[in-house]
Design an enzyme around this catalytic site. Structure first.
Site, short mmCIF file in Angstrom:
data_model
loop_
_atom_site.label_atom_id
_atom_site.label_comp_id
_atom_site.label_asym_id
_atom_site.label_seq_id
_atom_site.Cartn_x
_atom_site.Cartn_y
_atom_site.Cartn_z
CD GLU A 101 -2.74 0.97 2.66
OE1 GLU A 101 -3.19 -0.14 3.01
OE2 GLU A 101 -2.95 2.01 3.28
CG ASP A 103 -1.44 4.66 2.90
OD1 ASP A 103 -2.11 4.11 2.04
OD2 ASP A 103 -1.17 4.17 4.01
CD GLU A 105 -4.57 7.68 6.03
OE1 GLU A 105 -5.59 7.00 6.07
OE2 GLU A 105 -3.73 7.71 6.94
#
Ligand code: NAG
Ligand code: NAG
Ligand code: NAG
Length: 291
Positions: A101, A103, A105
């Site tokens: 993953e 990311d 955010e």
């Protein structure tokens, strides 16, 4: 009559010729809602998107296709005003156990206080590699370009074409790197007021709902995963796989300078500096040149 038919045919051929370029620039064609579809929307022929969080639920989208390496681009205008407790996530992820993953955010804040741009990377199910930044602009006033550039030598997180973070491939030295699993692109807007803003001190003020994050210009210039045969196609140095070309195996000096500027002035957390958390036994990549 024959003339107008010929003209129509010519227009049709032209339309086909230009069609492929726009395929990945469209939310409606490339993505679908996986959460909260009833109160979110795609507008402007599917080129724009808004995700909504209200008392009933948040919302989210995911790409229809999976990709192995590429450049994933999104213009996002974050929730304005009092966005405390909200998180807008924008990431790529594989599925199943031991997932990879990458990311971005965006952690909201009370009016006038800065968002946090939170980044992380999971390799074979293990994350714990957070780095955080304050934006050097107001991310709610306008759309900004958030791009994940992922190839077999490095992952680069770009904000308005400024690299803010690099995670290099040191797999040959036993350090995990996401290079085996195809990923989908996701984005979502949700309530994370138990941790997001000042560690959970500032809660969502539902009087400000609905919270809306706006998106435009989604582009996945990336190698589409079509089963195991894709592995050799997506790892090949071909002109089509431009994101793999040697210029993208290392940041230029100019880009390194930009990244240093961001990191020296706007970085607020780096797992590689958190000696307390790792008891002085830092993750191995922290001892390597980061770019
Ligand atoms: C967004 O940033 C990426 C990475 O720098 C760049 O390749 C792309 O052209 C940018 N897109 C827009 C619309 O500015
Ligand atoms: C919110 O603002 C406070 C006070 O300026 C700051 O400490 C915090 O880092 C900001 N961002 C978040 C997401 O908490
Ligand atoms: C997970 O990754 C972190 C950061 O690299 C590392 O410190 C930790 O040992 C890893 N844990 C496992 C179970 O691999």
């Amino acid at each position: 009559m024959a003339g107008s038919r010929a003209l129509l045919t010519a227009l049709f051929v032209l339309a086909i010729a230009f069609y492929p370029r726009s395929v990945d620039a469209n939310f409606a064609k490339s993505m679908s809602f996986n959460w909260g579809a009833d109160h979110s929307s795609m507008t402007n022929n599917g080129n724009d998107l808004q995700l909504v969080l209200d008392t009933t639920s948040g919302s989210g989208i995911q790409s229809k296709k999976q990709f192995l390496f590429g450049s994933i681009e999104m213009l996002i205008k974050l929730v304005p005003g009092n966005s405390a407790g909200t998180v807008t996530a924008y990431y790529m992820s594989s599925t199943g156990s031991g997932h990879d993953e990458i990311d971005f955010e965006f952690l909201g804040n009370v009016s006038g206080q800065p968002y946090i741009i939170h980044t992380n990377i999971y390799c074979q199910g293990n994350g714990s590699r957070e780095q955080q930044f304050y934006p050097w602009f107001d991310p709610t006033a306008d759309f900004h370009n958030y791009t994940i550039h992922w190839n077999p030598t490095e992952v680069v997180w770009y904000v308005d074409s400024m690299p803010i973070r690099v995670f290099r491939n040191y797999q040959s030295e036993g350090i995990p790197y996401p290079s085996q699993q195809a990923m989908r692109v996701y984005s979502s807007l949700w309530n994370a007021d138990n941790w997001a803003t000042r560690g959970g001190l500032d809660k969502i003020d539902w009087n400000n709902a609905p919270f809306i994050a706006r998106y435009s210009h989604f582009r996945a210039r990336a190698c589409k995963w079509q089963g195991p045969i894709s592995f050799s196609q997506c790892t090949a140095q071909t002109p089509g796989n431009w994101w793999m070309s040697p210029v993208y195996s290392k940041l230029s000096y100019a880009k390194q300078g930009q990244m240093n500027w961001v990191r020296n002035n706007y970085m607020i957390y780096d797992y590689c500096k958190d000696t307390k958390r790792f008891n002085g036994q830092m993750p191995p990549e922290c001892y390597k040149p980061q770019f």
